[in-house]
Each structure stands twice: as structure tokens, then as C-alpha cells.
Design a protein around this motif. Structure first.
Motif, PDB file in Angstrom:
ATOM      1  N   TYR A 198      38.584 -14.331  24.602  1.00 30.08           N
ATOM      2  CA  TYR A 198      38.190 -14.535  23.213  1.00 30.08           C
ATOM      3  C   TYR A 198      37.901 -13.213  22.523  1.00 30.08           C
ATOM      4  CZ  TYR A 198      35.775 -16.232  19.074  1.00 30.08           C
ATOM      5  OH  TYR A 198      35.403 -16.479  17.778  1.00 30.08           O
ATOM      6  N   ALA A 199      37.114 -12.353  23.187  1.00 30.18           N
ATOM      7  CA  ALA A 199      36.778 -11.055  22.597  1.00 30.18           C
ATOM      8  C   ALA A 199      38.059 -10.280  22.272  1.00 30.18           C
ATOM      9  CB  ALA A 199      35.880 -10.260  23.543  1.00 30.18           C
ATOM     10  N   GLU A 200      38.987 -10.265  23.228  1.00 27.87           N
ATOM     11  CA  GLU A 200      40.227  -9.518  22.998  1.00 27.87           C
ATOM     12  C   GLU A 200      41.007 -10.067  21.802  1.00 27.87           C
ATOM     13  OE1 GLU A 200      42.377  -9.365  26.700  1.00 27.87           O
ATOM     14  OE2 GLU A 200      40.861  -8.044  27.583  1.00 27.87           O
ATOM     15  N   GLN A 201      41.139 -11.391  21.733  1.00 26.33           N
ATOM     16  CA  GLN A 201      41.915 -11.980  20.628  1.00 26.33           C
ATOM     17  C   GLN A 201      41.238 -11.748  19.282  1.00 26.33           C
ATOM     18  OE1 GLN A 201      43.833 -15.728  20.798  1.00 26.33           O
ATOM     19  NE2 GLN A 201      44.140 -15.656  23.014  1.00 26.33           N
ATOM     20  N   LEU A 202      39.926 -11.937  19.256  1.00 28.65           N
ATOM     21  CA  LEU A 202      39.218 -11.785  17.984  1.00 28.65           C
ATOM     22  C   LEU A 202      39.299 -10.338  17.492  1.00 28.65           C
ATOM     23  CD1 LEU A 202      37.518 -13.391  15.951  1.00 28.65           C
ATOM     24  CD2 LEU A 202      35.483 -12.667  17.218  1.00 28.65           C
ATOM     25  N   LEU A 203      39.198  -9.393  18.418  1.00 23.00           N
ATOM     26  CA  LEU A 203      39.173  -7.982  18.027  1.00 23.00           C
ATOM     27  C   LEU A 203      40.533  -7.486  17.517  1.00 23.00           C
ATOM     28  CD1 LEU A 203      36.757  -6.607  20.780  1.00 23.00           C
ATOM     29  CD2 LEU A 203      36.294  -6.799  18.318  1.00 23.00           C
TER      30      LEU A 203
ATOM     31  N   THR B 231      44.202 -14.060   1.591  1.00 23.33           N
ATOM     32  CA  THR B 231      45.096 -12.914   1.708  1.00 23.33           C
ATOM     33  C   THR B 231      44.797 -12.045   2.927  1.00 23.33           C
ATOM     34  OG1 THR B 231      43.629 -11.808   0.144  1.00 23.33           O
ATOM     35  CG2 THR B 231      45.654 -12.752  -0.729  1.00 23.33           C
ATOM     36  N   SER B 232      43.673 -12.267   3.564  1.00 26.00           N
ATOM     37  CA  SER B 232      43.352 -11.508   4.777  1.00 26.00           C
ATOM     38  C   SER B 232      42.409 -12.334   5.630  1.00 26.00           C
ATOM     39  CB  SER B 232      42.709 -10.156   4.425  1.00 26.00           C
ATOM     40  OG  SER B 232      41.556 -10.346   3.649  1.00 26.00           O
ATOM     41  N   MET B 233      42.289 -11.916   6.900  1.00 32.51           N
ATOM     42  CA  MET B 233      41.420 -12.646   7.830  1.00 32.51           C
ATOM     43  C   MET B 233      39.955 -12.524   7.435  1.00 32.51           C
ATOM     44  SD  MET B 233      41.368 -14.445  10.693  1.00 32.51           S
ATOM     45  CE  MET B 233      40.477 -14.712  12.248  1.00 32.51           C
ATOM     46  N   TRP B 234      39.580 -11.346   6.883  1.00 36.02           N
ATOM     47  CA  TRP B 234      38.165 -11.071   6.589  1.00 36.02           C
ATOM     48  C   TRP B 234      37.982 -10.724   5.124  1.00 36.02           C
ATOM     49  CZ3 TRP B 234      35.770 -12.987  10.444  1.00 36.02           C
ATOM     50  CH2 TRP B 234      36.349 -12.928  11.711  1.00 36.02           C
TER      51      TRP B 234
ATOM     52  N   LEU C 145      27.987 -20.900  17.312  1.00 38.84           N
ATOM     53  CA  LEU C 145      28.657 -19.680  17.748  1.00 38.84           C
ATOM     54  C   LEU C 145      28.578 -18.648  16.624  1.00 38.84           C
ATOM     55  CD1 LEU C 145      30.519 -18.201  19.781  1.00 38.84           C
ATOM     56  CD2 LEU C 145      32.441 -19.451  18.806  1.00 38.84           C
ATOM     57  N   GLY C 146      28.120 -17.459  16.986  1.00 38.83           N
ATOM     58  CA  GLY C 146      28.071 -16.346  16.047  1.00 38.83           C
ATOM     59  C   GLY C 146      28.382 -15.073  16.808  1.00 38.83           C
ATOM     60  N   GLY C 147      28.383 -13.954  16.089  1.00 37.49           N
ATOM     61  CA  GLY C 147      28.657 -12.712  16.796  1.00 37.49           C
ATOM     62  C   GLY C 147      28.603 -11.509  15.881  1.00 37.49           C
ATOM     63  N   VAL C 148      28.627 -10.354  16.518  1.00 33.27           N
ATOM     64  CA  VAL C 148      28.657  -9.072  15.811  1.00 33.27           C
ATOM     65  C   VAL C 148      29.847  -8.281  16.338  1.00 33.27           C
ATOM     66  CG1 VAL C 148      27.456  -6.903  15.385  1.00 33.27           C
ATOM     67  CG2 VAL C 148      26.142  -9.017  15.625  1.00 33.27           C
ATOM     68  N   ILE C 149      30.731  -7.907  15.437  1.00 33.35           N
ATOM     69  CA  ILE C 149      31.795  -6.977  15.790  1.00 33.35           C
ATOM     70  C   ILE C 149      31.344  -5.599  15.313  1.00 33.35           C
ATOM     71  CG2 ILE C 149      34.182  -6.288  15.312  1.00 33.35           C
ATOM     72  CD1 ILE C 149      34.850  -9.271  14.968  1.00 33.35           C
ATOM     73  N   THR C 150      31.451  -4.615  16.193  1.00 32.09           N
ATOM     74  CA  THR C 150      31.024  -3.275  15.797  1.00 32.09           C
ATOM     75  C   THR C 150      31.852  -2.229  16.543  1.00 32.09           C
ATOM     76  OG1 THR C 150      29.101  -1.818  15.492  1.00 32.09           O
ATOM     77  CG2 THR C 150      29.117  -3.163  17.481  1.00 32.09           C
ATOM     78  N   THR C 151      31.435  -0.980  16.464  1.00 34.45           N
ATOM     79  CA  THR C 151      32.191   0.086  17.131  1.00 34.45           C
ATOM     80  C   THR C 151      31.693   0.266  18.568  1.00 34.45           C
ATOM     81  OG1 THR C 151      30.647   1.846  16.530  1.00 34.45           O
ATOM     82  CG2 THR C 151      32.334   1.278  14.907  1.00 34.45           C
TER      83      THR C 151
ATOM     84  N   ARG D  16      34.333  -3.717  19.439  1.00 31.43           N
ATOM     85  CA  ARG D  16      33.464  -4.394  20.403  1.00 31.43           C
ATOM     86  C   ARG D  16      32.883  -5.669  19.797  1.00 31.43           C
ATOM     87  NH1 ARG D  16      35.668  -1.844  23.491  1.00 31.43           N
ATOM     88  NH2 ARG D  16      34.944  -0.299  25.015  1.00 31.43           N
ATOM     89  N   LEU D  17      32.646  -6.667  20.650  1.00 29.58           N
ATOM     90  CA  LEU D  17      32.079  -7.941  20.205  1.00 29.58           C
ATOM     91  C   LEU D  17      30.832  -8.263  21.021  1.00 29.58           C
ATOM     92  CD1 LEU D  17      32.275 -10.709  18.673  1.00 29.58           C
ATOM     93  CD2 LEU D  17      33.687 -11.510  20.598  1.00 29.58           C
ATOM     94  N   ALA D  18      29.740  -8.538  20.343  1.00 19.81           N
ATOM     95  CA  ALA D  18      28.552  -9.093  20.999  1.00 19.81           C
ATOM     96  C   ALA D  18      28.385 -10.504  20.452  1.00 19.81           C
ATOM     97  CB  ALA D  18      27.317  -8.252  20.689  1.00 19.81           C
TER      98      ALA D  18
END
Lengths: 410, 410
Positions: free
Chosen positions: A73-78, A235-238, A262-268, A87-89
Motif C-alpha cells: 500500500y505504501a509503495e502504491q500510494l507514494l 484534474t489531479s490526484m491531490w 484510515l489516515g496517514g501522513v506522507i512526508t519526506t 514516506r508514509l506513516a
């Protein structure tokens, strides 16, 4: 659950089942859902339901053991975000996601100050209550918080350049005020569509220029995508991808698991590594393979059913019809929004003042016509039309036909 | 997910499936689960899995529409607590539950001070990090927080009365310090089994007397039942029911949904009404009928399989065997715990000093023997044996036989 548990409508709706964009009440009446964003790919989507079931039968465990599902999941979402986001937490809600992003931002910057907008809500914890400006909480606005007014060209008599200059001056003042008070700037936290604020039509370049100012002051940028994310903008995913910038954090919630918490934080990589080396962050439920299966299934359905394109096409069609209606009535000032997040703004035709009473009447009138919508905006005078994203042309016809009928009978 | 994502064991275990009290690794090896409390009624319990699936196919929606399922759950859960506890607010995790309880307590008392214990963890948000004493966080302990040392008669040379007097004097000092600093006392927040602190054997009357002191100072009492709750202690449904007191809040998490992200706050009608009249508290996912179905199914299985009695009987049997083992080795100082939450404490036989290295060696040695357990306590020198509560006599034999073998080969 207590007498203050918040409910919709003068006479609340009791629901027994739902599928796709339709809900069925306890008395067997079917309603078109023009409101709910949590059942993002449609209520009880069979692919999501079965993916969750299959995983729940096999394994549901925390992330202190390894499981492949959460890594998939992390790989696909990123793949959907831009560098340097990598990175996904995972968390269990948008509240937990914003909490985590703010903890990382405060620790990294060494500052405590936060910039939010002046009619927003980012979660229900203590520190998020202290920066809530868009709904009633007992906690006063934190001394470390400054609230920005977001410009809306639909409400301006001046041109874009003048509005932009004035709006950016407000940002400079807010930053200077945080710095003078010794808080500094840890983060800007905002909804890319500014949906609670009323879906403003922004002067060109506004968001990018605010972001530049925040970063110059040493702050980080948090795009809260619980409303605009996962393709709703079409027009875009985000939502933040509408602008020429990449945030330091993307916080996720509502649509992410189609109703599974389900929630999360995408960051560097740098930010998460730094935080991880100074804190043991563990989230018991988050990242379990069942939650990951829900998230994966949502991405798969979005792709298989081309829902991003659909949000764009259907959203455009819907806004076209709403713009038509807006032209017919002097108490409708504008059709607003982006993709499948759309508003229709009501004003007093004589004074131009916000007309929340009309908006309320329309929301109740649409319930009587078996269509679910709600209201937003700082004056509560805007229809909030934000359906599950498989909403199609036929659903637009039903919604706008019934809305036209409702407006005729006001 | 980042290089600091916390994992168990020197060589982390990759899991592919689980059922009852057994996990199967990716390489097909079966492990006895003596550790996990989230899969409370057993991993992937078919009744829970099917109840969740059935509801997920039918309806998954927030609580601003009415749905019967969540009301059924609230009613059933509230039959297990004592008056005046009578209301349930649902959340998605124990962190969210403690956040909500603390918000209510601070608003009701008008105070900000919090009493916790000196080796504890109640969640991962900013304000919970500020009162974390039992794991590494970058945030310093809040100026409004005082941490109590919990007495353990197993570590005392003095008698109960002397220990009690000394321990209560610490509480008086902490309260006075909060009052003098102007924070006052909003709440005492504690785990009824004091499990992270090391499952201490308390002097008789200690908890009740602490609670009396907190209430005299105008504070409220929060029993965090994410570890001890839902029958784990065996003799009662809730850990706090071991003592002669009723808390103002019972906060819930981990075992509540058998792995489905589910938490909650049980409180009094007055406290929830007061909070609700001053705040719009809404939690998007919490209270959805799928989460409620998970919670209902857990209660149903506990009842049908008489798991509370089982926790008592099996826990007693397990502690008996562990006490036997403790008598055989001079580096084991005590078998501790209550119901199915049990510890075995290791010390240096010469100095009596805590021996975390032995505990770590045993945890890894048990992994090699296909049994999952972990460590707790302020010195990390205690085995943490806290299996799913269908753990039975036969599982106890397996665990203790392998533990005996492991201890022989240290």
C-alpha cells in the motif's frame, strides 16, 4: 451517546443500507447521495468490501511484525505524490494525521507557531481544537496560532493584483506577529480547496506565494487532503497539485479507506527519519493489513473505474448546470468549486448579504426531494455538493432537476 | 515507512496469517501468541470477521444520520460499567479517547494539571506526548504534568502501612505543586493494572485513596482500560473494578474491536452534556455501523465463550506455573499480574538489580521456541505475557514448558 451528538436535518434521517451513490432510509425510501466523501468510490463498494473481508479472515496485526500488505500500500500510494515526498506513516484518522504532521514540524523547526485559515477545522484533539476557527470549541485560539483570511475573487471589486498584494500583506503580518511573540513559524496547515472557507476563487499564484513566505520564515507546509484528496478535484490526484508547489506533508483521512478508519501522513525521508530517531512513534491499529487492504482496494477501484477522469468530467457538467441555475435566480451569486466538490452561494438579492436561511431551506427541500446535500462557508450560505466520486451524468441530471424544482418552490 | 518504524526482535518476524492464539510466519512456521491483546477474542475470530463483513456490505456511514447498530452497541457496552457512568463517545483509537477525556476534564474543572504515573504511555498526540513518561519522545514533560511513582510491595522492605503513607505523601506533594504553579488538577490518568510500570503489587487501598485525593483537589479520574479492559483481569470486566471506586472516564482502545480501529470514552451524562453544549465534537469515522458491529461481536463472543471466566482460570493457572518457575531460579524475583496479564521479573541474583539482559534473552529464546512474548517495566526486566483471552490450559502448558526449557538453556 448524549443529547448533543451532532445530527443532520431538522428531522434526522435514519439509514438502513447504501450502495453506490444511493442510501436507503429505515422506512424504505431511496436517496441520492450528493454529500458523502467518506464512501469515496461508492457506498459499500463490493470490491473494497471483499478485499477487506479476505484480509480480515487471514491476518489483522500491528506493524511491529512485518506484513507485506502495508508495504504494498505504501509503495502504491507514494507513486501518486511528487518528489521529495517519499514516506508514509499511517494513522487511524485525519485528526491523528494532522497531530503527527504538527509534531514533526514543531520538532524539526524548533518553532511552535501555526498558520491556519480563519474558517477551518483539522481535527478534534486538544492541540487541533486550539487551531480550530470554523466550528464551536471551548478552547480559545492558541497564542501560537494566526488565522489567515483567504481571498475570494467572487467577492472582490478590486483586480487580482490588488487582492493578491493585500492578501499576502496579511500573511506577512501574521508571520511577523508569530516571530515577534517568540513562537516562530512551525507550519502552515491548509485545505487545498479551502472548502470549509467556502471554495474561494483564488487570485492566481496566491498559494505558491504564501508557501514561499512560510518557508522563508523557516516553516513547513502541511496540505490537509482529507477533503480534496484522492482525485476529488478531478484534474489531479491531490488538491495541492492544483498549485505550483510540493508540501512537506500531505495529511490523509476521510476517503482513504472508503469508510474503514484510515489516515496517514506522507512526508519526506529526512523529516520522518529525524522524527523517528528522536521519538518512538507507534500507532497500535494503524498499518494493520486490513486497513491497508481497504486503502489498496480504493486505489484499485479508482484506477479500474477511471474515477479521477470521472470526477473531472462529471464535476464540470455539474458546475455547468449549477452556473445555469445561478443565472436564473438573483439570490444565487455564484457556482463554485473544483471537480466533484461544488458549492452554490446564496445572497440577499437586495443587499448582497449572505443568505444562510435560503441555503438551509434548500438543504431541507432537497431532503424532501430525496437528495442529500449540506452547507458550507463562513456564513453557512453555500450548498455543499460533494458526492461519492462515481457520481455520473445521470446522477447530475437527477440532482439538478430536483434542485431546479426546489428553487422554484422556495 | 521509514527506517525507524519500530519492530520486534533482533530479526523481525514476517507474518502471513493468524487464527485463535496462533500466528503463521511467511516461511510457514506456527507460533503460539502469548503477547497480543488487540486480537482480544482470538486472531481473525470468524464470528467477528463475519459480523463486520455483513455490516460492511450493508451500510458504513457516519453518525450524523441515525443508525441502530451504534445505539445497540452503546447500550450493551454501558451495561458493563457502574453508575454514574452512562454515556459513550466513540473514537478510532485509545489516543483519540484519552484526548477527548482530557479535553472534557480540562473544560469541566477549569484546570490544566494532569497526574500520570512515572512510567506510562497513553497515546501519540502532542498533548499525550507531553505526559508520556514510559517511552522516548522529544517533547519535554509538560509544565502542567506531575508523574507519580507507583509503589510495589514486591520491592519494599517496609510494611504496607508505611509504604502507603509514603506513596500518598508523594501524591499530596504532586497535587500541591500543581496548585502552587497555578495549573490545578484537571485529571488523574492511569492504567488500572499499572502494566507499563511493571504490574506492581499495590498496598491495599492505594488507588482508592489516590482517587479521593484527586477529587478533593477538584480533579477528575480517567481509567485508561486499553490494557486491562474487556475482561482481561478475569475477575471483572474492567481493571478499575478491582478497586473500590468508579472513575469519571473509562477510556477504551486496543481490544475493543478485535483489531478493527475502535476506541471510546465512557463517562457520565453530566460531563458529556456539558462538553457537548460547549463544543461541536464530531469524529468522522467513529460510531460507523461497521465499527459498532466489530465491538458488538467482541461482546457477543466474550459472553458465548465465557472468556472473562477463562481469563480468570487460565490466568491463575499460568501465574501458578510461573510462580513455580520463579522458585527454581535465583534470577527470577517474582511472578506478577492479574488475570491474563502476567509478568515474570528478572534480577541479578547477587545484587538484586534489575536484569533486562536476561529478559531480552528469554524473549528471543522464546521466539526461537515459537512462542511470542515481550518485555515491560521501567527497567525492561519483566516478561510481558498478555495473550488473546481464549488462551487455555493447553496453551499454558506449551508456553510454560518452552519457557522452562528456555530458562534451562540461558
Amino acid at each position: 451517546m448524549g443529547s448533543h451528538s451532532p445530527l443532520f436535518y431538522d428531522s434526522p434521517l435514519a439509514v438502513q443500507s447504501a450502495a453506490g451513490v444511493w442510501l436507503t432510509s429505515m422506512d424504505g425510501v431511496t436517496y441520492l447521495d450528493g454529500y458523502n466523501n467518506v464512501p469515496h468510490v461508492g457506498h459499500c463498494h463490493p470490491y473494497v468490501v471483499e478485499a477487506v473481508h479476505e484480509q480480515a479472515r487471514q491476518l489483522n496485526i500491528h506493524t511491529r511484525y512485518l506484513n507485506d500488505r502495508v508495504l504494498d500500500y505504501a509503495e502504491q500510494l507514494l507513486t501518486t505524490v511528487d518528489q521529495p515526498l517519499a514516506r508514509l506513516a499511517l494513522t487511524n484518522s485525519g485528526s491523528e494525521a494532522n497531530e503527527l504532521a504538527l509534531r514533526i514540524a514543531r520538532q524539526h523547526t524548533g518553532h511552535t507557531g501555526v498558520l491556519v485559515t480563519d474558517f477551518s477545522y483539522h481535527g478534534n484533539t486538544t492541540s487541533l481544537a486550539e487551531l480550530t476557527t470554523g466550528l464551536p470549541v471551548r478552547e480559545p485560539l492558541g497564542a501560537h496560532v494566526r488565522a489567515l483570511t483567504i481571498p475570494d475573487m467572487d467577492h472582490e471589486s478590486e483586480g487580482e493584483e490588488a487582492v493578491l498584494a493585500r492578501s499576502l500583506a496579511l500573511v506577512d503580518t501574521a508571520i511577523a506577529s508569530l516571530q515577534q511573540a517568540g513562537h516562530g513559524v512551525s507550519a502552515l496547515l491548509f485545505y487545498p480547496l479551502f472548502s470549509t472557507e467556502g471554495l474561494p476563487r483564488l487570485p492566481k499564484g496566491y498559494v505558491t506565494m504564501v508557501v514561499d513566505r512560510v518557508r522563508s520564515a523557516g516553516g513547513l507546509v502541511i496540505a490537509d487532503e482529507v477533503q480534496a484528496g484522492f482525485g476529488r478535484v478531478g484534474t489531479s490526484m491531490w488538491g495541492h497539485q492544483l498549485f505550483d508547489m510540493v508540501p512537506d506533508f500531505v495529511t490523509l483521512g476521510r476517503p482513504m479507506g472508503n469508510g474503514h478508519p484510515l489516515g496517514g501522513v506522507i512526508t519526506t525521508t529526512n523529516l520522518l527519519d529525524e522524527f523517528g530517531s528522536n521519538n518512538l512513534y507507534f500507532n497500535t491499529f494503524a498499518g494493520n493489513p486490513v486497513s491497508a487492504a481497504a486503502g489498496l482496494a480504493v486505489l484499485k477501484v479508482m484506477n479500474a473505474e477511471q474515477l479521477l477522469d470521472n470526477a473531472d468530467t462529471t464535476g464540470g457538467l455539474l458546475r455547468g448546470k449549477l452556473t445555469e441555475l445561478a443565472g436564473r435566480y438573483d439570490f444565487i451569486s455564484a457556482a463554485k468549486g473544483q471537480g466533484l466538490f461544488t458549492g452554490l452561494e446564496f445572497v440577499d438579492p437586495t443587499t448582497g448579504a449572505p443568505a444562510p436561511a435560503i441555503a438551509k431551506q434548500v438543504v431541507e427541500g432537497m431532503l424532501a426531494r430525496k437528495v442529500l446535500i449540506s452547507r458550507i462557508g463562513r456564513n453557512d450560505n453555500m450548498l455543499k455538493i460533494r458526492p461519492p466520486i462515481p457520481f455520473n451524468r445521470q446522477h447530475v441530471e437527477i440532482l439538478t432537476d430536483r434542485l431546479a424544482d426546489c428553487l422554484t418552490h422556495l
